[in-house]
Design a protein around this motif. Structure first.
Motif, PDB file in Angstrom:
ATOM      1  N   LEU A 143       0.700  -1.203  -0.093  1.00 31.62           N
ATOM      2  CA  LEU A 143      -0.068  -0.153  -0.041  1.00 31.62           C
ATOM      3  C   LEU A 143       0.950   1.334   0.141  1.00 31.62           C
ATOM      4  O   LEU A 143       0.441   2.109  -0.799  1.00 31.62           O
ATOM      5  N   LEU A 144       1.980   1.230   0.656  1.00 29.53           N
ATOM      6  CA  LEU A 144       2.727   2.442   1.039  1.00 29.53           C
ATOM      7  C   LEU A 144       3.746   2.650  -0.619  1.00 29.53           C
ATOM      8  O   LEU A 144       4.109   3.565  -0.678  1.00 29.53           O
ATOM      9  N   LEU A 145       3.926   1.722  -1.233  1.00 29.14           N
ATOM     10  CA  LEU A 145       4.796   1.551  -2.365  1.00 29.14           C
ATOM     11  C   LEU A 145       3.520   2.264  -3.587  1.00 29.14           C
ATOM     12  O   LEU A 145       4.236   2.651  -4.595  1.00 29.14           O
ATOM     13  N   ILE A 146       2.429   2.015  -3.372  1.00 32.59           N
ATOM     14  CA  ILE A 146       1.515   2.701  -4.526  1.00 32.59           C
ATOM     15  C   ILE A 146       1.901   4.270  -4.933  1.00 32.59           C
ATOM     16  O   ILE A 146       2.126   4.293  -6.411  1.00 32.59           O
ATOM     17  N   PRO A 147       2.092   4.924  -4.347  1.00 35.39           N
ATOM     18  CA  PRO A 147       2.380   6.664  -4.861  1.00 35.39           C
ATOM     19  C   PRO A 147       3.657   6.421  -5.481  1.00 35.39           C
ATOM     20  O   PRO A 147       3.916   6.969  -6.450  1.00 35.39           O
TER      21      PRO A 147
ATOM     22  N   TYR B   8       7.983  16.587  -7.027  1.00 43.15           N
ATOM     23  CA  TYR B   8       8.055  17.450  -5.897  1.00 43.15           C
ATOM     24  C   TYR B   8       6.376  17.165  -5.184  1.00 43.15           C
ATOM     25  O   TYR B   8       6.396  16.939  -4.088  1.00 43.15           O
ATOM     26  N   THR B   9       5.650  17.516  -5.873  1.00 44.64           N
ATOM     27  CA  THR B   9       4.272  17.392  -5.324  1.00 44.64           C
ATOM     28  C   THR B   9       3.961  16.014  -4.817  1.00 44.64           C
ATOM     29  O   THR B   9       3.309  15.825  -3.869  1.00 44.64           O
ATOM     30  N   LEU B  10       4.252  15.050  -5.660  1.00 45.55           N
ATOM     31  CA  LEU B  10       3.718  13.694  -5.323  1.00 45.55           C
ATOM     32  C   LEU B  10       4.643  12.982  -4.162  1.00 45.55           C
ATOM     33  O   LEU B  10       3.950  12.789  -3.214  1.00 45.55           O
ATOM     34  N   THR B  11       6.060  13.243  -3.894  1.00 46.22           N
ATOM     35  CA  THR B  11       6.523  12.940  -3.000  1.00 46.22           C
ATOM     36  C   THR B  11       6.585  13.872  -1.736  1.00 46.22           C
ATOM     37  O   THR B  11       6.416  13.179  -0.557  1.00 46.22           O
ATOM     38  N   GLY B  12       6.292  14.873  -1.761  1.00 45.44           N
ATOM     39  CA  GLY B  12       6.003  15.730  -0.728  1.00 45.44           C
ATOM     40  C   GLY B  12       4.680  15.794  -0.168  1.00 45.44           C
ATOM     41  O   GLY B  12       4.765  15.256   1.019  1.00 45.44           O
ATOM     42  N   ALA B  13       3.749  15.366  -0.932  1.00 44.02           N
ATOM     43  CA  ALA B  13       2.185  15.186  -0.250  1.00 44.02           C
ATOM     44  C   ALA B  13       2.400  13.976   0.324  1.00 44.02           C
ATOM     45  O   ALA B  13       1.571  13.669   1.218  1.00 44.02           O
ATOM     46  N   THR B  14       2.928  12.938  -0.335  1.00 42.33           N
ATOM     47  CA  THR B  14       3.097  11.612   0.202  1.00 42.33           C
ATOM     48  C   THR B  14       4.004  11.424   1.428  1.00 42.33           C
ATOM     49  O   THR B  14       3.326  10.871   2.609  1.00 42.33           O
ATOM     50  N   ALA B  15       4.994  12.187   1.521  1.00 41.03           N
ATOM     51  CA  ALA B  15       5.714  12.003   2.860  1.00 41.03           C
ATOM     52  C   ALA B  15       4.989  12.580   3.893  1.00 41.03           C
ATOM     53  O   ALA B  15       4.826  11.985   5.011  1.00 41.03           O
TER      54      ALA B  15
ATOM     55  N   LEU C  41       3.724  10.751   7.373  1.00 43.55           N
ATOM     56  CA  LEU C  41       4.073  11.156   8.720  1.00 43.55           C
ATOM     57  C   LEU C  41       2.785  11.877   9.584  1.00 43.55           C
ATOM     58  O   LEU C  41       3.018  11.460  10.960  1.00 43.55           O
ATOM     59  N   PHE C  42       1.912  12.507   9.009  1.00 45.54           N
ATOM     60  CA  PHE C  42       0.615  12.701   9.805  1.00 45.54           C
ATOM     61  C   PHE C  42       0.087  11.363  10.136  1.00 45.54           C
ATOM     62  O   PHE C  42      -0.359  11.401  11.256  1.00 45.54           O
ATOM     63  N   PHE C  43      -0.163  10.608   9.483  1.00 51.11           N
ATOM     64  CA  PHE C  43      -0.776   9.365   9.657  1.00 51.11           C
ATOM     65  C   PHE C  43      -0.063   8.456  10.624  1.00 51.11           C
ATOM     66  O   PHE C  43      -0.498   8.026  11.714  1.00 51.11           O
ATOM     67  N   THR C  44       1.354   8.728  10.779  1.00 52.86           N
ATOM     68  CA  THR C  44       2.170   7.850  11.648  1.00 52.86           C
ATOM     69  C   THR C  44       1.829   8.459  13.046  1.00 52.86           C
ATOM     70  O   THR C  44       1.752   7.699  14.034  1.00 52.86           O
ATOM     71  N   THR C  45       1.471   9.788  13.115  1.00 56.55           N
ATOM     72  CA  THR C  45       1.212  10.331  14.639  1.00 56.55           C
ATOM     73  C   THR C  45      -0.129   9.838  14.862  1.00 56.55           C
ATOM     74  O   THR C  45      -0.505  10.008  16.094  1.00 56.55           O
ATOM     75  N   THR C  46      -1.059   9.549  14.106  1.00 56.48           N
ATOM     76  CA  THR C  46      -2.513   9.513  14.413  1.00 56.48           C
ATOM     77  C   THR C  46      -2.548   7.751  14.829  1.00 56.48           C
ATOM     78  O   THR C  46      -3.701   7.470  15.294  1.00 56.48           O
ATOM     79  N   ILE C  47      -1.539   7.203  14.417  1.00 54.50           N
ATOM     80  CA  ILE C  47      -1.790   5.655  15.065  1.00 54.50           C
ATOM     81  C   ILE C  47      -2.148   5.384  16.343  1.00 54.50           C
ATOM     82  O   ILE C  47      -2.990   4.616  16.466  1.00 54.50           O
TER      83      ILE C  47
ATOM     84  N   ILE D 129       6.068   2.390   8.683  1.00 55.65           N
ATOM     85  CA  ILE D 129       5.045   3.440   8.204  1.00 55.65           C
ATOM     86  C   ILE D 129       6.003   4.899   8.020  1.00 55.65           C
ATOM     87  O   ILE D 129       6.078   5.373   7.077  1.00 55.65           O
ATOM     88  N   GLY D 130       6.411   4.996   9.311  1.00 56.29           N
ATOM     89  CA  GLY D 130       7.220   6.190   9.666  1.00 56.29           C
ATOM     90  C   GLY D 130       8.456   6.227   8.653  1.00 56.29           C
ATOM     91  O   GLY D 130       9.008   7.165   8.011  1.00 56.29           O
ATOM     92  N   LEU D 131       9.153   5.086   8.355  1.00 51.66           N
ATOM     93  CA  LEU D 131      10.251   4.947   7.333  1.00 51.66           C
ATOM     94  C   LEU D 131       9.840   5.212   6.023  1.00 51.66           C
ATOM     95  O   LEU D 131      10.678   5.754   5.192  1.00 51.66           O
ATOM     96  N   PHE D 132       8.592   4.571   5.939  1.00 48.62           N
ATOM     97  CA  PHE D 132       8.350   5.263   4.399  1.00 48.62           C
ATOM     98  C   PHE D 132       8.081   6.486   4.289  1.00 48.62           C
ATOM     99  O   PHE D 132       8.031   7.000   3.019  1.00 48.62           O
ATOM    100  N   GLY D 133       7.354   7.339   5.313  1.00 44.88           N
ATOM    101  CA  GLY D 133       7.430   8.866   5.295  1.00 44.88           C
ATOM    102  C   GLY D 133       8.761   9.301   5.094  1.00 44.88           C
ATOM    103  O   GLY D 133       8.993  10.163   4.132  1.00 44.88           O
TER     104      GLY D 133
END
Length: 183
Positions: free
Chosen positions: A8-12, A34-41, A45-51, A67-71
């Motif tokens: 799932l995290l590889l999809i972007p 820029y847009t895709l990698t920045g928005a994905t990162a 990272l925000f999702f990681t904090t919501t876990i 998940i954080g390392l994927f960010g």
């Protein structure tokens, strides 16, 4: 579950590669990356904090490091895009651009903090440095400001993205207040 999250995290990244190299329908590849990698990162990272907030419904705590390392991975692709494709490894020009555009050094400060967190995310080092992993909140603040400043104008989806970030930040602050009151 681990393999599902990994894929799932590889999809972007796979989607970005597909758009750039197979369809070849991207007008400005550097900006697209820029847009895709920045928005994905920042999203990861925000999702990681919501876990920790959703662990009663879906317990992903044991996958938080991955998940954080994927960010961090997507943030690294964002930085590589800046240094290699945009600046063409001209570090003097990169330095000058950083001085001319303050959003760049905010992103660099955030990235340096991410390097520290990623390098201390092994079990042994995390036990020693876990309190410093609260830097993630500084990183998220800096990257949100970086994102806003980098846009010449915000589109409706980007405003929606910022609203989601603010909602997550609000609930995270509420969770923090509850934890402080219980101690």
């Amino acid at each position: 579950m681990r393999i599902f999250i990994f894929v799932l995290l590889l999809i972007p990244g796979l989607f970005c590669s597909y758009e750039l190299f197979i369809i070849e329908n991207v007008k400005d590849p550097i900006k697209y990356i820029y847009t895709l990698t920045g928005a994905t990162a920042i999203s990861i990272l925000f999702f990681t904090t919501t876990i920790s907030m959703i662990k009663k419904r879906v317990n992903l705590i044991k996958y938080r490091r991955m998940i954080g390392l994927f960010g961090f991975f997507y943030a690294s692709l964002h930085m590589i895009n800046f240094l290699v494709l945009d600046m063409e490894l001209d570090f003097i020009f990169a330095y000058e651009e950083t001085l001319d555009k303050p959003f760049i050094y905010l992103g660099m400060i955030a990235f340096i903090s991410l390097i520290f967190m990623a390098s201390t995310s092994t079990k042994k080092l995390f036990a020693k440095y876990n309190k410093y992993h609260r830097l993630i909140y500084l990183v998220l603040g800096l990257t949100t400001i970086h994102f806003i400043m980098a846009q010449k104008s915000l589109s409706i989806p980007q405003w929606g993205y910022l609203v989601v970030i603010l909602i997550i930040a609000f609930f995270k602050l509420q969770q923090r207040k509850i934890l402080i009151k219980s101690n």
